[in-house]
Design a protein around this motif. Sequence first.
Motif, mmCIF file in Angstrom:
data_model
loop_
_atom_site.group_PDB
_atom_site.id
_atom_site.type_symbol
_atom_site.label_atom_id
_atom_site.label_comp_id
_atom_site.label_asym_id
_atom_site.label_seq_id
_atom_site.Cartn_x
_atom_site.Cartn_y
_atom_site.Cartn_z
ATOM 1 N N VAL A 81 -18.267 -4.701 -2.775
ATOM 2 C CA VAL A 81 -18.904 -5.935 -2.318
ATOM 3 C C VAL A 81 -20.414 -5.767 -2.431
ATOM 4 O O VAL A 81 -20.953 -4.689 -2.174
ATOM 5 N N ALA A 82 -21.057 -6.825 -2.847
ATOM 6 C CA ALA A 82 -22.515 -6.795 -2.946
ATOM 7 C C ALA A 82 -23.115 -6.831 -1.547
ATOM 8 O O ALA A 82 -22.505 -7.302 -0.584
ATOM 9 N N ASP A 83 -24.313 -6.328 -1.441
ATOM 10 C CA ASP A 83 -25.005 -6.328 -0.145
ATOM 11 C C ASP A 83 -25.275 -7.760 0.304
ATOM 12 O O ASP A 83 -25.429 -8.674 -0.522
ATOM 13 N N PRO B 101 -21.732 -10.894 2.274
ATOM 14 C CA PRO B 101 -21.439 -10.013 1.121
ATOM 15 C C PRO B 101 -20.520 -10.703 0.123
ATOM 16 O O PRO B 101 -19.603 -11.431 0.511
ATOM 17 N N ARG B 102 -20.738 -10.451 -1.144
ATOM 18 C CA ARG B 102 -19.938 -11.057 -2.194
ATOM 19 C C ARG B 102 -19.123 -9.998 -2.929
ATOM 20 O O ARG B 102 -19.663 -8.959 -3.320
ATOM 21 N N PRO B 103 -17.843 -10.239 -3.142
ATOM 22 C CA PRO B 103 -17.031 -9.291 -3.910
ATOM 23 C C PRO B 103 -17.511 -9.220 -5.362
ATOM 24 O O PRO B 103 -17.950 -10.227 -5.929
ATOM 25 N N VAL B 104 -17.412 -8.038 -5.945
ATOM 26 C CA VAL B 104 -17.779 -7.834 -7.348
ATOM 27 C C VAL B 104 -16.528 -7.348 -8.073
ATOM 28 O O VAL B 104 -15.921 -6.350 -7.680
ATOM 29 N N TYR B 105 -16.148 -8.043 -9.140
ATOM 30 C CA TYR B 105 -14.902 -7.782 -9.851
ATOM 31 C C TYR B 105 -15.180 -7.200 -11.229
ATOM 32 O O TYR B 105 -16.254 -7.387 -11.797
#
Length: 898
Positions: free
Chosen positions: A41-43, A186-190
């Motif tokens: 997850v992004a900060d 926070p944003r998930p990173v795929y």
Amino acid sequence: MSITLNTTMSSIMTNKRRVGALKSLGVVTVGDALTYYPFRVADPVPLRALREARIGERMAFSASVRGMRVVPMNVRRGYRLEAVVDDGDFAVSRHIAGAAARLVFFSYKKQYVDWLSMRLRSGAIVAIAGEPSEFNGQLQFTHPEIMTVAPGSGPADGEYSGVVQMSALKYDADTVEAGLRRISRPRPVYHASSRISSEHIHESIVQCIELLAGTGQDLPGDAATEAPQTMKPMEDGGISGAGTAPAGAESRSGNAVAVGLARAIPDVLPESVRESNHLLHRAEAFLAIHDPLNTADFKRAIGTMRYEEAFVSQTALLQSRSNVRKDAALPCAGVALRDRFIESLPFPLTGGQREIIDDIGVDMAREYPMQRLLQGEVGSGKTVVAVAAMLQAAGSGHQAVLVAPTQVLAEQHHATISAMLCAIDGVETCDDPSRDALSPNDPADLIKATESAADDGDAKGRAAVKHPVKHSGARSGKQDGAAHAQSDANTRHVPVILLTGGMKLAARRRALALAASGDPCIIVATHAAFSKTFQAPNLALVVIDEQHRFGVEQRESLRTKNDVVPHLLVMTATPIPRTAAMTWFGDLDISWLTELPGGRKPIRTFIVPEDDGRMMGSMFAHIRGRIDAGERAYVVCPRIDADDESDGDDDTSGASQIGVYDDSDAYRRESATAAANTTTSAPSQEDGDGAPSRPPLHSVAEIERRLSSLPQFRGIRFATLTGRDDDATKQQVMADFADGATPVLVATTVIEVGVDVPQASCIVIFDADRYGLSQLHQLRGRVGRGGTDSWAFLISRAEDGGPAQQRLQVIQGTLDGAQIAQADLEFRGAGDVLGDAQSGGKSGLKLLRVVKDAKIIADARERAGRLLADDPDLSGEVELAGAVLDFTRGNETFLTSS
């Protein structure tokens, strides 16, 4: 439309381009989308007023729209939308003066521009997240993420002036605080691709969650989610970071979406297991993974799904193990021939060999099939154990088949086993040259000889030979007597049959006829044993050598040819840590051979920098000295010739596990291996594109030319061996190498497994820094098999202190396969060591890590065992039973024996 986990993405998404992009990632259904997990997850995005902006650093803020215009781009086609926003009220809350900035969007699609224009009408309140830049002296955000806020929610006086009511638009958030909280979380990173970005993957998955929960709403043509990563408009008319959170975003943070999702996604884990491990409900976990409130929320959810994978997989393996015992097998209690074989050996067995042979003997005497994995160090004597097991089957009046991955290895096994049986006093083999009257390929002669051998028995014995037992179960006294008489006959004649795909048609037909006769024999075969033409009606034992080179469907074809399930013994010399073996072979009894036979000397291993001419010259001089002493040398190269683009051997029958590393430790596999349905590497979090370029791999043709021109090898004949050579050439090359006609063999990794030339004392591995540790350990094991001193030279072009150099130092520092396997797992991950198809990827295990999650696996196995003891059919756990069934059916490439 009712949405379920089995609903296809194409039925809920109108954008066919995105549907195709998701399909290329393996996301076809809603269930696939939810289990396409982000790798991090992004900060959180920090909140800053416009006057606090730092160029190039993402920030989030709230503002009101002061003006908006759409400008057609006549030259580049498409449209540019510009909106001026003012963060006055938000800045006041941070005790800073307000400021203005410009938001810019580009798109080819008029539909999308119209939709965005409605959201950014003058007076609208929006929460914004993006990366600030400067253009013409003004602060600008290109394709920021925006969330519309319902009117009357200003932080200061409760309402912004000039707010326009947009009744046709559903707002993304009820309050500014809620909008900021969601847009900055926070944003998930795929793992993304050139066809679809991580952000678009996230948007698609969140939309699936909303639809499942009953809160979702399609965007017009899905246009609002089309956002490439640059300002330049793309073919699909998307725009970078257009980031509009789907409608209903705020409700996801509340209870409504969680409750709705729980109704659509029932829990799989038993309630008692979930509560005792403090795990989330499955629906909660999916929500927290793809739309986390914070990083702790994300980690807990990942832990929940990781445990679920462990529990489902272990339940499936334990259930499979239990179900196998319901099958009928041919009991093999005749050990007389096996014991005579052991007594005839010119060397004593190790303690480990004796113990495992006894364990196998007990297993094979049962009326349900044995399932055992034999893992042994290179040169630990697995073949002797396998021969003993096959002789127990043949001595009991049945057939046994040994399946080898390559023709070279099959022929070697055939010759070795025939020689071993010739040494048994009184036993004749099909290949005994003294038996000229018996054609080794004539079934009629074979039956006569077998009947003659049974003359010392009674009529029951002769009947048993003519009509081998086809089914197992409780035997009568007459059957026991017949089996005893047949066993006595079989101690005198055990034909050893070779069956390979490269045999001439006539010889192949004779071999197939011998097997189809049902008479007791040992069959040594390659992949030809999996063909429909191979029939062995009296088959009691299947031995798979180097099991990781065969798919589950291939092994299953042997087990389902007859009504009676044969015993199964799978062997591997690829070092696999015990934790990994318990995970991937949980339905097998596991035996380890760690003790090397007496007389074996340790292999001395050296790392030789290729640019060190002096050391290279000394190495070649040393090899020449060993050749002059009557010994042999292997030289291994990863490529066949300069035109070979696969970075490896073409031997799809061997399907070697060739891997290439770059300096960033990104693992790449040859395309030929993937085509052969064997090991492929797991998706890496870094694609290695930024890694420094490496020099081309050495080829067999190139190295053979270079070495033959060196003064150290003047007068020495060289031979080459690759997967492209035909079977006759392979056989002749190995024969010439064994008898010393060509004492230096330059080959690809086709010699990696099982090739046994006792005179070989040296092996040189070019581009050793580009191989995995387990494969280097396998290659090194080709020497030192004759009791002489032996050497392995690892030719490297790796940088000092780099990851590749560290790998080679592991090989240099130990001969312990367990330590090497552990290090290989740490360097490469389980997916690369065991093969992606065996440990992740299509196996359905996407989060479980065999080494790091050993405790999770052990706990899951213990709890699954207790559950199955109380409820073997899982009748009280319907959802778990369904998950286990799906896991079993959907894992054709999962490494189980069943």
